[in-house]
Design a protein around this motif. Sequence first.
Motif, PDB file in Angstrom:
ATOM      1  N   THR A  26       0.834  -1.197   0.000  1.00  0.00           N
ATOM      2  CA  THR A  26       0.000   0.000   0.000  1.00  0.00           C
ATOM      3  C   THR A  26       0.871   1.250   0.000  1.00  0.00           C
ATOM      4  O   THR A  26       1.861   1.319   0.729  1.00  0.00           O
ATOM      5  CB  THR A  26      -0.905   0.028   1.256  1.00  0.00           C
ATOM      6  OG1 THR A  26      -1.711  -1.148   1.276  1.00  0.00           O
ATOM      7  CG2 THR A  26      -1.807   1.252   1.274  1.00  0.00           C
ATOM      8  N   ILE A  27       0.494   2.240  -0.803  1.00  0.00           N
ATOM      9  CA  ILE A  27       1.151   3.538  -0.724  1.00  0.00           C
ATOM     10  C   ILE A  27       0.558   4.230   0.496  1.00  0.00           C
ATOM     11  O   ILE A  27      -0.643   4.513   0.544  1.00  0.00           O
ATOM     12  CB  ILE A  27       0.934   4.371  -2.002  1.00  0.00           C
ATOM     13  CG1 ILE A  27       1.665   3.712  -3.177  1.00  0.00           C
ATOM     14  CG2 ILE A  27       1.413   5.810  -1.800  1.00  0.00           C
ATOM     15  CD1 ILE A  27       1.430   4.375  -4.521  1.00  0.00           C
ATOM     16  N   VAL A  28       1.415   4.480   1.500  1.00  0.00           N
ATOM     17  CA  VAL A  28       0.941   5.059   2.756  1.00  0.00           C
ATOM     18  C   VAL A  28       1.307   6.532   2.900  1.00  0.00           C
ATOM     19  O   VAL A  28       0.901   7.175   3.856  1.00  0.00           O
ATOM     20  CB  VAL A  28       1.455   4.256   3.979  1.00  0.00           C
ATOM     21  CG1 VAL A  28       0.912   2.830   3.948  1.00  0.00           C
ATOM     22  CG2 VAL A  28       2.975   4.261   4.037  1.00  0.00           C
ATOM     23  N   GLY A  29       2.080   7.057   1.940  1.00  0.00           N
ATOM     24  CA  GLY A  29       2.423   8.460   2.039  1.00  0.00           C
ATOM     25  C   GLY A  29       3.173   8.968   0.830  1.00  0.00           C
ATOM     26  O   GLY A  29       3.765   8.202   0.068  1.00  0.00           O
ATOM     27  N   SER A  30       3.118  10.261   0.667  1.00  0.00           N
ATOM     28  CA  SER A  30       3.874  10.956  -0.370  1.00  0.00           C
ATOM     29  C   SER A  30       4.429  12.215   0.274  1.00  0.00           C
ATOM     30  O   SER A  30       3.669  13.043   0.778  1.00  0.00           O
ATOM     31  CB  SER A  30       2.964  11.308  -1.545  1.00  0.00           C
ATOM     32  OG  SER A  30       3.682  12.010  -2.538  1.00  0.00           O
ATOM     33  N   HIS A  31       5.757  12.345   0.288  1.00  0.00           N
ATOM     34  CA  HIS A  31       6.389  13.515   0.894  1.00  0.00           C
ATOM     35  C   HIS A  31       7.093  14.326  -0.187  1.00  0.00           C
ATOM     36  O   HIS A  31       7.900  13.803  -0.952  1.00  0.00           O
ATOM     37  CB  HIS A  31       7.388  13.120   1.977  1.00  0.00           C
ATOM     38  CG  HIS A  31       8.011  14.310   2.631  1.00  0.00           C
ATOM     39  ND1 HIS A  31       7.325  15.095   3.540  1.00  0.00           N
ATOM     40  CD2 HIS A  31       9.221  14.878   2.475  1.00  0.00           C
ATOM     41  CE1 HIS A  31       8.113  16.087   3.924  1.00  0.00           C
ATOM     42  NE2 HIS A  31       9.270  15.988   3.293  1.00  0.00           N
ATOM     43  N   LEU A  32       6.772  15.601  -0.222  1.00  0.00           N
ATOM     44  CA  LEU A  32       7.342  16.527  -1.195  1.00  0.00           C
ATOM     45  C   LEU A  32       8.394  17.396  -0.505  1.00  0.00           C
ATOM     46  O   LEU A  32       8.094  18.036   0.507  1.00  0.00           O
ATOM     47  CB  LEU A  32       6.237  17.416  -1.770  1.00  0.00           C
ATOM     48  CG  LEU A  32       5.095  16.659  -2.463  1.00  0.00           C
ATOM     49  CD1 LEU A  32       3.857  17.538  -2.548  1.00  0.00           C
ATOM     50  CD2 LEU A  32       5.532  16.184  -3.828  1.00  0.00           C
ATOM     51  N   THR A  33       9.601  17.411  -1.031  1.00  0.00           N
ATOM     52  CA  THR A  33      10.661  18.268  -0.525  1.00  0.00           C
ATOM     53  C   THR A  33      10.931  19.326  -1.586  1.00  0.00           C
ATOM     54  O   THR A  33      11.318  18.996  -2.705  1.00  0.00           O
ATOM     55  CB  THR A  33      11.940  17.458  -0.230  1.00  0.00           C
ATOM     56  OG1 THR A  33      11.615  16.424   0.716  1.00  0.00           O
ATOM     57  CG2 THR A  33      13.032  18.345   0.350  1.00  0.00           C
ATOM     58  N   VAL A  34      10.709  20.572  -1.225  1.00  0.00           N
ATOM     59  CA  VAL A  34      10.709  21.670  -2.193  1.00  0.00           C
ATOM     60  C   VAL A  34      11.813  22.668  -1.883  1.00  0.00           C
ATOM     61  O   VAL A  34      12.014  23.035  -0.723  1.00  0.00           O
ATOM     62  CB  VAL A  34       9.355  22.424  -2.150  1.00  0.00           C
ATOM     63  CG1 VAL A  34       9.264  23.448  -3.264  1.00  0.00           C
ATOM     64  CG2 VAL A  34       8.187  21.466  -2.181  1.00  0.00           C
ATOM     65  N   GLU A  35      12.501  23.098  -2.929  1.00  0.00           N
ATOM     66  CA  GLU A  35      13.434  24.213  -2.838  1.00  0.00           C
ATOM     67  C   GLU A  35      13.036  25.230  -3.888  1.00  0.00           C
ATOM     68  O   GLU A  35      12.848  24.877  -5.051  1.00  0.00           O
ATOM     69  CB  GLU A  35      14.865  23.762  -3.095  1.00  0.00           C
ATOM     70  CG  GLU A  35      15.433  22.875  -2.007  1.00  0.00           C
ATOM     71  CD  GLU A  35      16.879  22.490  -2.248  1.00  0.00           C
ATOM     72  OE1 GLU A  35      17.466  21.887  -1.347  1.00  0.00           O
ATOM     73  OE2 GLU A  35      17.408  22.786  -3.343  1.00  0.00           O
ATOM     74  N   GLY A  36      12.883  26.462  -3.463  1.00  0.00           N
ATOM     75  CA  GLY A  36      12.464  27.492  -4.402  1.00  0.00           C
ATOM     76  C   GLY A  36      13.323  28.731  -4.338  1.00  0.00           C
ATOM     77  O   GLY A  36      13.751  29.145  -3.258  1.00  0.00           O
ATOM     78  N   LYS A  37      13.593  29.286  -5.506  1.00  0.00           N
ATOM     79  CA  LYS A  37      14.233  30.593  -5.619  1.00  0.00           C
ATOM     80  C   LYS A  37      13.203  31.515  -6.265  1.00  0.00           C
ATOM     81  O   LYS A  37      12.883  31.366  -7.444  1.00  0.00           O
ATOM     82  CB  LYS A  37      15.490  30.527  -6.491  1.00  0.00           C
ATOM     83  CG  LYS A  37      16.636  29.759  -5.877  1.00  0.00           C
ATOM     84  CD  LYS A  37      17.857  29.799  -6.776  1.00  0.00           C
ATOM     85  CE  LYS A  37      18.976  28.971  -6.184  1.00  0.00           C
ATOM     86  NZ  LYS A  37      20.168  28.975  -7.064  1.00  0.00           N
ATOM     87  N   VAL A  38      12.668  32.420  -5.460  1.00  0.00           N
ATOM     88  CA  VAL A  38      11.580  33.291  -5.908  1.00  0.00           C
ATOM     89  C   VAL A  38      11.900  34.711  -5.447  1.00  0.00           C
ATOM     90  O   VAL A  38      12.024  34.976  -4.246  1.00  0.00           O
ATOM     91  CB  VAL A  38      10.221  32.834  -5.333  1.00  0.00           C
ATOM     92  CG1 VAL A  38       9.100  33.728  -5.847  1.00  0.00           C
ATOM     93  CG2 VAL A  38       9.953  31.369  -5.667  1.00  0.00           C
TER      94      VAL A  38
END
Length: 136
Positions: A88-100
């Motif tokens: 089972t897929i129990v999670g999705s974690h997004l790690t974001v880096e932004g230059k804005v």
Amino acid sequence: MKRNATAVWKGSLKEGKGALTTQSTVLNNTQYSFGSRFEEGVGTNPEELVAAAHSGCFTMQLSAFITEAGFVIESIQTKCEIDFQNGTIVGSHLTVEGKVAGISNETFQELVTKAEKNCPISKLLNTDITSSATLL
């Protein structure tokens, strides 16, 4: 708009092998197997493809929200980790880096959370979705 992909599988689960082809042919008879999914075999796997879809969709949604807020994006990079346990897929974690340019960290974090909740793939996934974001 509708998009499609095709999977072909030959053989048993453990000894068999498959090929994936997308409508755009970016994936064209791309191999996948039990080994590439559950071990360290050569080829892709469904969870890796979900991670690619989620990171791509989220990043585009975040880009839209940042642009709507009036900021100029230099770059956004998102890594998605799909947590697959006991079938089972129990999670999705997004790690974001932004230059804005000109955005505050508070506004950036708010837009990340908004994109996390509103990108179409997040809405599709029936799992725990989390994120961590760094403004560079």
